[in-house]
Design a protein around this motif. Sequence first.
Motif, PDB file in Angstrom:
ATOM      1  N   ILE A  76       3.096   2.389   6.374  1.00 13.24           N
ATOM      2  CA  ILE A  76       4.225   1.621   6.127  1.00 13.24           C
ATOM      3  C   ILE A  76       3.637   0.009   6.103  1.00 13.24           C
ATOM      4  N   ARG A  77       2.756  -0.024   6.847  1.00 15.74           N
ATOM      5  CA  ARG A  77       1.990  -1.427   6.960  1.00 15.74           C
ATOM      6  C   ARG A  77       1.419  -1.926   5.551  1.00 15.74           C
ATOM      7  N   GLN A  78       0.557  -0.752   5.258  1.00  9.70           N
ATOM      8  CA  GLN A  78      -0.132  -1.114   3.884  1.00  9.70           C
ATOM      9  C   GLN A  78       0.998  -1.331   2.765  1.00  9.70           C
ATOM     10  N   GLN A  79       2.067  -0.479   2.905  1.00 14.17           N
ATOM     11  CA  GLN A  79       3.201  -0.737   1.748  1.00 14.17           C
ATOM     12  C   GLN A  79       3.803  -2.232   1.847  1.00 14.17           C
ATOM     13  N   LEU A  80       4.148  -2.481   3.074  1.00 14.33           N
ATOM     14  CA  LEU A  80       4.584  -3.970   3.326  1.00 14.33           C
ATOM     15  C   LEU A  80       3.587  -5.186   2.825  1.00 14.33           C
ATOM     16  N   ASN A  81       2.304  -4.729   3.131  1.00 11.68           N
ATOM     17  CA  ASN A  81       1.222  -5.595   2.942  1.00 11.68           C
ATOM     18  C   ASN A  81       1.195  -5.801   1.062  1.00 11.68           C
ATOM     19  N   GLN A  82       1.138  -4.526   0.671  1.00 12.44           N
ATOM     20  CA  GLN A  82       1.118  -4.766  -0.927  1.00 12.44           C
ATOM     21  C   GLN A  82       2.283  -5.461  -1.401  1.00 12.44           C
ATOM     22  N   LYS A  83       3.597  -5.241  -0.984  1.00 13.10           N
ATOM     23  CA  LYS A  83       4.673  -5.962  -1.412  1.00 13.10           C
ATOM     24  C   LYS A  83       4.516  -7.380  -1.168  1.00 13.10           C
ATOM     25  N   ALA A  84       4.344  -7.808   0.011  1.00  9.40           N
ATOM     26  CA  ALA A  84       3.882  -9.031   0.355  1.00  9.40           C
ATOM     27  C   ALA A  84       3.079  -9.779  -0.618  1.00  9.40           C
ATOM     28  N   ASN A  85       1.842  -9.305  -0.615  1.00  7.52           N
ATOM     29  CA  ASN A  85       0.872  -9.719  -1.761  1.00  7.52           C
ATOM     30  C   ASN A  85       1.412  -9.959  -3.153  1.00  7.52           C
ATOM     31  N   ASP A  86       2.323  -8.767  -3.587  1.00  9.83           N
ATOM     32  CA  ASP A  86       2.867  -8.885  -4.923  1.00  9.83           C
ATOM     33  C   ASP A  86       3.824 -10.178  -5.033  1.00  9.83           C
ATOM     34  N   GLN A  87       4.562 -10.652  -3.985  1.00 11.45           N
ATOM     35  CA  GLN A  87       5.385 -11.740  -4.031  1.00 11.45           C
ATOM     36  C   GLN A  87       4.331 -12.933  -3.577  1.00 11.45           C
ATOM     37  N   GLY A  88       3.554 -13.159  -3.504  1.00  9.19           N
ATOM     38  CA  GLY A  88       2.535 -14.213  -3.389  1.00  9.19           C
ATOM     39  C   GLY A  88       2.622 -14.844  -1.923  1.00  9.19           C
TER      40      GLY A  88
END
Length: 87
Positions: A52-64
Motif C-alpha cells: 500500500i505504501r509503495q502504491q501511494l508513493n508511486q502515485k505521489a511521485n506521478d503527481q510531482g
Amino acid sequence: MKITKAIVALTLLSAFSYGASAAELINSEQAQNLQAVGTITVSGVAGTPMDIRQQLNQKANDQGASAYRVIEANINNTYHATAEIYK
C-alpha cells in the motif's frame, strides 16, 4: 481501531526505501509547513502495508509531489488508503 493500526503500520514502514522514490511519507506535524495540493487513493483486494505504501508513493511521485501524509486507511479483506500530497 483498524484505521489507527493501518496508519501506524504505514508510518512504521516509512523507514524502508523504495528505490529512487522522491515523495516522502510525513506526519501531520511535518505537513504543517507544506502546502497541500490534492489527495491520492489506492485500493485493492489484497495487499500488505508495504504494498500500500509503495502504491501511494508511486502515485505521489506521478503527481510531482515531494511528500504525502496518510489521512485514512482501512485494511480488511480489501484495503483502501487516502493520502494528502504536498509540493
